[in-house]
Enzyme design. Structure first.
Site, PDB file in Angstrom:
ATOM      1  N   LYS A  53      -5.041  -2.104  -0.780  1.00 57.35           N
ATOM      2  CA  LYS A  53      -4.087  -3.042  -0.114  1.00 57.35           C
ATOM      3  C   LYS A  53      -4.479  -4.006   0.384  1.00 57.35           C
ATOM      4  O   LYS A  53      -3.983  -5.343   0.302  1.00 57.35           O
ATOM      5  CB  LYS A  53      -3.249  -2.295   0.978  1.00 57.35           C
ATOM      6  N   GLN A  97      -0.445   4.091   7.154  1.00 58.42           N
ATOM      7  CA  GLN A  97      -0.553   4.913   5.779  1.00 58.42           C
ATOM      8  C   GLN A  97      -0.400   6.207   6.003  1.00 58.42           C
ATOM      9  O   GLN A  97      -0.596   6.765   7.095  1.00 58.42           O
ATOM     10  CB  GLN A  97      -2.178   4.847   5.288  1.00 58.42           C
ATOM     11  N   ASP A 120       6.946  -1.561   4.534  1.00 56.72           N
ATOM     12  CA  ASP A 120       7.128  -0.286   3.621  1.00 56.72           C
ATOM     13  C   ASP A 120       8.421  -0.209   3.725  1.00 56.72           C
ATOM     14  O   ASP A 120       8.792   0.517   2.605  1.00 56.72           O
ATOM     15  CB  ASP A 120       6.389   0.737   4.413  1.00 56.72           C
TER      16      ASP A 120
HETATM   17  N1  GUN Z   1       1.412   7.136   0.982  1.00 57.31           N
HETATM   18  C1  GUN Z   1       1.745   6.940  -0.158  1.00 57.31           C
HETATM   19  N2  GUN Z   1       2.425   6.126  -0.594  1.00 57.31           N
HETATM   20  C2  GUN Z   1       2.689   5.166   0.433  1.00 57.31           C
HETATM   21  C3  GUN Z   1       3.336   4.111   0.847  1.00 57.31           C
HETATM   22  O1  GUN Z   1       3.956   3.261  -0.120  1.00 57.31           O
HETATM   23  N3  GUN Z   1       3.358   3.575   2.122  1.00 57.31           N
HETATM   24  C4  GUN Z   1       2.551   4.243   2.942  1.00 57.31           C
HETATM   25  N4  GUN Z   1       2.510   3.565   4.336  1.00 57.31           N
HETATM   26  N5  GUN Z   1       1.862   5.211   2.836  1.00 57.31           N
HETATM   27  C5  GUN Z   1       1.995   5.619   1.759  1.00 57.31           C
END
Ligand code: GUN
Length: 293
Positions: A53, A97, A120
Site C-alpha cells: 500500500k 490494517q 477504507d
Molecule cells: N485487512 C484485509 N483487508 C483489509 C482492508 O481492506 N483494509 C484494512 N485496513 N485491513 C485489511
C-alpha cells in the site's frame, strides 16, 4: 467455452495513472496527498499488504507513512494516536490494517478515525452513506470490483449477483454496491443450504470466502461472470483464489485470475480514495463516486 480473463493488473494500472495525474494537480496547488497506515503487531501477511500500500502511494506521488506499533499497544494509546493523525493536516487518509491483535477492539478503533479520512470506508458514517447510496469513501475491494466490471462493460443492472461470503470488508459492502447498481443480490455464507444450487443461479458470481478453490465448475452457470476475491496461500507457497480457476474458466464467460485480478484493484482504489480525501481538503472539485441509487 473459454472465459475471457479480466486483467485486474492492467485496469489497476490505468487507475494508477489517473491517480498520479490527480496527485500532480494537487501538488501544483500546494497539497501533497498523504496516507498514514497504522499496523499493530507483526503479522507477516499484514506487513506485506502494508508495504504494498505504501509503495503504491509513493509511485503515484503521494506521501505515505507506515506507523508500526507493538502488539501490546493499549487501546487508549492507539486511539490517542489516531486522533493525532485526525488533527494532522498533511494526512488525508488513515488506514488501520486489520485484523488487530487481541484484545484490541477493531470497531472502537475504526470509529476513532475521522470519517473524512477513513479511506477504507469502514466507519459507520461511510457505511451508512453506502447503504443509502450516497457518495462517500467506499471499501476498496468491493469498490475495485465495481470499477473492474464497469471497465469490462459488464452492466450489472438486472443481473442476479450471488456473493459467497458476508464479511464486513467485502461481502456485505459488495452486496450493497450491487443492489445500488440495480442487480438482484443473494448473499451466501457458511450456513447457506445447498450452496451449489444457489451459485448456479448467478449471472455474476463473487467469491469472497477465503477457502482455496472452493468454487468448482459444477457451481457455476455456463456464461456467468466470475469474480474471485480470495487470496489463499497453498502449502507450496503459491497463491490461489476461492475459485478453481482452470475448471471454472471453461464454463464462465469472464473470470478474474489470482494473483493479478481483484488484488491490484484494491490498492488502486485505496490510492484513489486518498487522493479524493486530499482534493476535498484542498477545496478542489472532487470527482466523487457516481451516485448509484
Ligand atoms: N485487512 C484485509 N483487508 C483489509 C482492508 O481492506 N483494509 C484494512 N485496513 N485491513 C485489511
Amino acid at each position: 467455452m473459454n472465459a475471457r480473463i479480466i486483467d485486474g493488473k492492467a485496469i489497476a494500472a490505468d487507475i494508477a495513472i489517473e491517480n498520479a495525474l490527480r496527485a500532480a494537480r494537487l501538488r501544483d496547488a500546494g497539497t501533497v496527498p498523504g496516507l498514514a497506515v497504522v499496523i499493530v503487531g507483526d503479522d507477516p501477511a499484514s506487513k506485506v499488504y502494508v508495504r504494498n500500500k505504501a509503495l503504491a502511494c509513493e509511485k503515484a506521488g503521494l506521501n505515505s507513512w507506515v506507523h508500526a506499533l507493538p502488539a501490546n499497544t493499549p487501546q487508549e494509546r492507539l486511539i490517542a494516536f489516531l486522533r493525532s493523525l485526525n488533527a494532522d493536516p498533511t494526512v488525508h487518509g488513515i488506514l488501520v490494517q486489520l485484523p488487530l491483535p487481541r484484545p484490541l477492539d477493531a470497531r472502537a478503533v475504526i470509529e476513532a478515525i475521522d470519517p473524512a479520512k477513513d479511506v477504507d470506508g469502514f466507519h459507520y458514517q461511510n457505511v451508512g452513506a453506502l447503504v443509502v447510496g450516497d457518495p462517500a469513501f467506499y471499501p476498496c475491494t468491493p469498490w475495485g470490483v465495481m470499477k473492474m466490471l464497469e471497465h469490462e462493460g459488464v452492466g450489472v443492472e438486472g443481473m442476479h449477483a450471488v456473493i459467497v461470503g458476508r464479511s464486513t470488508i467485502v461481502g456485505k459492502p459488495m452486496a450493497l454496491m450491487l443492489v445500488n447498481a440495480g442487480a438482484t443480490v443473494t448473499v451466501c455464507h457458511s450456513k447457506t443450504r445447498d450452496l451449489p444450487a444457489v451459485t448456479r443461479q448467478a449471472d455474476l458470481l463473487v467469491a469472497a470466502v477465503g477457502k482455496a478453490r472452493m468454487i468448482g465448475a459444477d457451481m457455476v452457470k455456463p456464461g456467468a461472470v466470475v469474480i474471485d476475491v480470495g487470496i489463499n496461500r497453498l502449502p507450496d507457497g503459491k497463491l490461489c483464489g476461492d475459485v478453481d480457476y482452470e475448471a471454472v474458466a471453461k464454463v464462465a464467460s469472464r473470470i478474474t485470475p489470482v494473483p493479478g485480478g481483484v488484488g491490484p484493484m484494491t490498492i488502486a482504489m485505496l490510492v484513489a480514495n486518498t487522493v479524493r480525501g486530499a482534493e476535498k481538503a484542498a477545496g478542489l472539485a472532487a470527482p466523487m463516486p457516481t451516485r448509484i441509487a
